[in-house]
Write a protein that holds these residues in place. Structure first.
Motif, PDB file in Angstrom:
ATOM      1  N   UNK A 270       0.516  -1.130  -0.410  1.00 49.70           N
ATOM      2  CA  UNK A 270      -0.127   0.520   0.243  1.00 49.70           C
ATOM      3  C   UNK A 270       0.695   1.422   0.239  1.00 49.70           C
ATOM      4  N   UNK A 271       2.029   1.614   0.799  1.00 57.09           N
ATOM      5  CA  UNK A 271       2.778   2.922   0.434  1.00 57.09           C
ATOM      6  C   UNK A 271       3.568   2.911  -0.806  1.00 57.09           C
ATOM      7  N   UNK A 272       4.138   1.900  -1.266  1.00 55.77           N
ATOM      8  CA  UNK A 272       4.161   1.967  -2.061  1.00 55.77           C
ATOM      9  C   UNK A 272       3.185   2.558  -3.601  1.00 55.77           C
TER      10      UNK A 272
ATOM     11  N   UNK B 129       0.647   4.267  -2.761  1.00 52.35           N
ATOM     12  CA  UNK B 129       0.646   5.696  -2.234  1.00 52.35           C
ATOM     13  C   UNK B 129       1.071   6.587  -3.110  1.00 52.35           C
ATOM     14  N   UNK B 130       3.229   6.073  -2.917  1.00 53.47           N
ATOM     15  CA  UNK B 130       4.386   6.638  -3.313  1.00 53.47           C
ATOM     16  C   UNK B 130       3.647   7.607  -4.662  1.00 53.47           C
TER      17      UNK B 130
ATOM     18  N   UNK C 281       0.893   9.646  -4.792  1.00 56.50           N
ATOM     19  CA  UNK C 281       0.603  11.148  -5.035  1.00 56.50           C
ATOM     20  C   UNK C 281       1.621  12.047  -5.535  1.00 56.50           C
TER      21      UNK C 281
ATOM     22  N   UNK D 116      -4.461   7.014   4.124  1.00 52.02           N
ATOM     23  CA  UNK D 116      -3.687   7.993   3.970  1.00 52.02           C
ATOM     24  C   UNK D 116      -4.626   9.322   2.854  1.00 52.02           C
TER      25      UNK D 116
END
Lengths: 360, 304
Positions: free
Chosen positions: B13-15, B17-18, B21, B45
Motif C-alpha cells: 500500500x505504501x508503494x 501511495x508513493x 501521490x 492516507x
C-alpha cells in the motif's frame, strides 16, 4: 562541499543517533544494529552491495520517527496509525540521500513487517517481505532484548527469547538462521563502511529542518539561527562555518517525543532548566558521533548564563541566538541591554545590537 | 499436511501511495483486491479506494478494513466470537472433513464455533474484522503443522483474541466513500469511477494454484470444507485455459479494455512478465512509463 567520511562517524551517524533519541534508546543503538545486521547479511551469503544496503538501513532504521509529531492529547488509535508510518518516513529520508545504496530505502520501509502479516507499514506477509528487511527486523528485535533497560540479556539468552516469535513476527527459517549466527559468536563489534561520500553540511541542514518542522513554532528556526550566527561569528572573530553548524545542531535538543515546549520567555530564569535539558540533549547526541564530538561542549553549554562564569564565547553566541529568535526585533534592544552582563556576554550583545542597527 | 506456497506477491500500500501521490491520484480501484490490506493503507492516507473480488471472504474482510470507518469489537464482543457461548448449540462437526488431514479435532471444533459466532455478528464492519483476524489463526495453524517444535503453542481462543484485536487497530476514516463488492473485474470497474485502476493480474491458471490459506478460508466462510473454489473462476476470462500466451494476453487485454475510461492504469508485475504487460498497455496507452523498483516489483503505469 562533499567530503568522503567514515559514514558511521559522520552525518549519517548523527541521523542514526537522532533515530535512537526519538525511539528513546541508548545513543549508538542504531550503529550497533547496523553492524550486527551487516554481519548477518554476510553470513547469509549476501553480496557486498546487499551488505552495504543492510548496514545503511540498519543505521537509519528509526530515523523516520523524526517525521512524527503528535499533540500530547493524541489518543492510542491516533498514535498507532501515526507510528505505523515511521518506517515509510524513514524510507523516504534514506531515499533522499544521494549516496544511499538503492536497496537501503526498501529495507527501512519493510524492516518492521511481521511474517504473519501483522507488521507495519504495509502488513506484508510471508515471503512477500524482502529477506534483507526481515533480517534487519530480527536483528532489531534481538538488540532490543540485549539492551532492554529493565532486563539486559546476553546474546545467547536474547536469541532464545526470540523463539516465541518464530512463525509469528519472524519466519521460522529466519529465526533458525539467526540463532545459528548468534551462537557462532563474533556477531558484535563495530563495522563501518567508508565507500560513499555525503555532504555533511547539507545533511545537517536537512536534519535540522526536519526537526524544526515537527512544531509550527520552530519551523525554519535553524536556518534563521545559522544565518544570524554566521554574521555574529564574523564580528566576534569566531569560525563562521562552525558557528552556523552549531546553530543547526541546536535542533538536536528537540530530538525527543513529545515535542518539547521551549517558547517560554528565554530571558526568564524559570526557563533555564528546560533550556539546559535541551542543550544537554543536543550535546549528548553530538558527543555520540566522533565527527561532532568537539561540538558537544559548546552545545551543552549553550544554556549557561554569562554570570555563571567561564562561558565559552561560542556557547554564549548560541544562547543569544536562541533568545533573540524568540524576540520581536522591536523588543530586542531593550531586553538584550537588560540581560547584558548577566545572561549574555557584553561583547556578544553589542555585536548583535550593531547588526540590528545596521539592518535596513 | 498441506503445502504452503512461496513467492507471495508483494502488494504494498505504501508503494502504491508513493505512486499515487507523485501523480495526483486521489482515488483508486482494485478489481482483483485479494486481502485488502493495501487498500486499507491507501485509505488511511486519504485516498478513496474501491475493491472487488470473486471470493466472498476477501469482500467481507474489505467491509471490515476498507468500508468500515469506525466500528470495532469491544472486549465482550471479541469474547463472544472466540469462545463458545453457554446455552448455544454449535455445529462442531461442520469442519470434521478437515480433521486429521489439516487440523486437529480441537482446531476443527473451534473453526465450527467461530463460523457460527462470526455469522451471528450484526454489523458488516465487525464481521470483516473478525474474518481477517481469524484468518491469521488459520494461517498460524497451517504453518505450525509444518514446524510443530519451532512455534509456540497458543490456545486457540487466545490466538484468535490477539489477531482480532490486532486487525481492528487499523480501522480509520478518510472522510470519503470507500467500497468493496463481490464480482468480476467488469462488475467492479463498471460500478465505480476512480482516478486510477490498480491491477495485480492473476497468474496463469491462478485458480488451480490458489494458496491453501486462501481457499480454505473461503471454504470456512461458506461453511463447506469441500468447497471447490475453481468453479468461481471458471466463467471468468482468467478461468479458462490461460496457460498459453495468446489466451492469457487476451484475458489481460479484456481487463485493460474494461479500464479504458480510467485516467491511470497501474499494473504491478515482475521481471518475467513486465515486458508482456508493457506491450499490452502501450497498445492502448502510448503514454506509458515503467518503474523498475525490484525484480519482484515492477509497475507499468499508463496515462490516458
Amino acid at each position: 562541499m562533499t567530503v568522503p567520511v567514515d559514514l558511521a562517524d559522520g552525518a549519517l551517524g548523527l541521523y542514526s543517533a537522532v533515530g535512537d533519541a526519538f525511539a528513546g534508546r541508548r545513543l549508538g543503538f542504531g550503529r550497533r544494529r547496523a553492524a550486527v545486521a551487516a554481519r548477518f547479511a554476510r553470513r547469509r551469503g549476501r553480496d557486498e552491495d546487499a551488505v552495504a544496503a543492510t548496514w545503511y538501513a540498519g543505521s537509519l532504521a528509526e530515523v523516520g520517527l523524526v517525521a512524527i509529531a503528535l499533540p500530547p492529547e493524541a489518543g492510542a488509535q491516533q498514535r498507532t496509525l501515526a507510528y505505523a508510518d515511521a518506517p515509510l518516513h524513514g524510507a523516504r529520508i534514506v531515499a533522499a540521500f544521494p549516496s544511499a545504496p538503492p536497496r537501503a530505502s526498501d529495507i527501512v520501509r519493510w524492516h518492521r513487517e511481521h511474517d504473519d502479516g501483522t507488521g507495519i507499514p504495509d502488513r506484508l506477509r510471508w515471503d512477500g517481505i524482502p529477506a534483507d528487511a526481515a533480517a534487519l527486523g530480527i536483528t532489531h528485535a534481538f538488540l532490543e532484548a540485549v539492551e532492554d533497560p529493565d532486563e539486559p540479556r546476553e546474546g545467547v539468552e536474547a536469541v532464545f527469547a526470540l523463539a516465541a516469535e518464530s512463525g509469528r513476527r519472524f519466519a521460522v527459517d529466519l529465526v533458525r538462521s539467526f540463532r545459528e549466527f548468534i551462537l557462532a559468536g563474533d556477531w558484535d563489534g563495530p563495522l563501518a563502511f567508508a565507500r560513499s561520500s555525503i555532504d555533511d553540511d547539507d545533511a545537517i541542514r536537512l536534519l535540522a529542518q526536519r526537526i524544526d518542522a515537527r512544531d509550527a513554532r520552530t519551523g525554519g528556526r535553524s536556518e534563521r539561527l545559522a544565518t544570524l550566527g554566521t554574521m555574529l561569528a564574523q564580528r566576534l572573530d569566531l569560525d563562521p562555518r562552525r558557528t552556523a553548524r552549531l546553530a543547526r545542531l541546536l535542533a538536536l535538543g528537540r530530538a525527543t517525543d513529545p515535542v518539547p515546549q521551549d517558547d517560554f520567555d528565554p530571558f526568564s530564569r524559570f526557563a533555564r532548566d528546560g533550556r539546559a535539558a535541551l542543550a544537554h540533549r543536543a550535546g549528548a547526541i553530538a558527543a555520540s558521533v566522533a565527527a561532532y564530538a568537539a561540538d558537544a561542549p559548546p552545545l551543552a553549554a549553550s544554556a549557561t548564563w554569562y554570570e555563571d562564569g567561564n562561558q565559552e564565547p561560542l556557547a554564549g553566541v548560541l544562547g543569544l541566538l536562541l533568545a533573540v529568535d524568540a524576540l520581536s526585533p522591536l523588543d530586542a534592544p531593550r531586553r538584550l541591554a537588560a540581560a547584558s552582563g548577566t545572561q549574555f556576554a557584553p561583547d556578544t550583545t553589542r555585536a548583535y545590537l550593531a547588526i540590528l542597527n545596521e539592518a535596513p | 499436511m498441506i503445502d504452503l506456497p512461496t513467492n507471495t506477491r508483494r502488494i504494498s500500500g505504501t508503494r502504491l501511495l508513493d505512486l499515487c501521490r507523485a501523480r495526483g491520484i486521489s482515488s483508486l480501484v482494485d478489481p482483483f483486491m485479494g486481502v485488502p490490506t493495501h487498500l486499507n493503507v491507501l485509505k488511511r492516507h486519504g485516498i478513496a479506494v474501491h475493491g472487488g473480488d470473486l471470493l466472498e471472504w476477501f469482500v467481507r474482510a474489505g467491509e471490515g478494513l476498507v468500508v468500515n470507518d469506525f466500528t470495532i469489537l469491544r472486549d465482550n464482543e471479541v469474547a463472544a466470537v472466540v469462545e463458545m457461548l453457554p446455552g448455544r448449540i454449535y455445529p462442531t462437526d461442520l469442519f470434521r472433513g478437515w480433521e486429521g488431514v489439516f487440523f486437529s479435532e480441537d482446531q476443527c471444533r473451534y473453526l465450527g464455533v467461530w463460523h457460527a459466532n462470526v455469522h451471528a455478528l450484526r454489523s458488516d464492519g465487525q464481521t470483516g474484522i473478525a474474518v481477517i483476524g481469524l484468518w491469521h489463526v488459520l494461517c498460524h495453524w497451517l504453518l505450525k503443522a509444518h514446524h510443530p517444535d519451532e512455534m509456540i503453542d497458543i490456545p486457540p481462543s487466545e490466538l484468535a483474541w490477539h489477531h482480532i484485536r490486532e486487525a481492528q487497530r487499523w480501522i480509520a476514516d478518510n472522510g470519503k466513500r470507500n467500497t468493496v463488492r463481490r464480482g468480476d473485474f467488469t462488475t467492479t470497474l463498471g460500478a465505480v469511477r476512480a482516478d486510477a485502476v490498480y491491477l495485480a493480474l492473476p497468474g496463469r491458471s491462478a485458480a488451480k494454484r490458489i494458496d491453501a490459506r486462501v481457499w480454505m478460508w473461503e471454504a470456512w466462510w461458506q461453511g463447506d470444507p469441500y468447497l471447490n473454489i475453481e468453479r468461481l473462476y471458471r466463467e471468468t476470462v482468467f478461468g479458462g485455459a490461460t496457460n498459453d500466451d495468446v489466451s492469457y494476453d487476451r484475458a489481460a487485454a479484456a481487463v485493460l479494455a474494461a479500464a479504458e475510461s480510467t485516467p491511470y492504469i497501474i499494473i504491478q508485475s515482475n521481471a518475467r512478465d513486465a515486458d508482456r504487460f508493457e506491450r499490452l498497455l502501450r497498445e492502448r496507452r502510448p503514454n506509458t512509463e515503467r518503474a523498475n523498483l525490484d525484480r519482484d516489483e515492477i509497475y507499468i503505469i499508463g496515462k490516458k
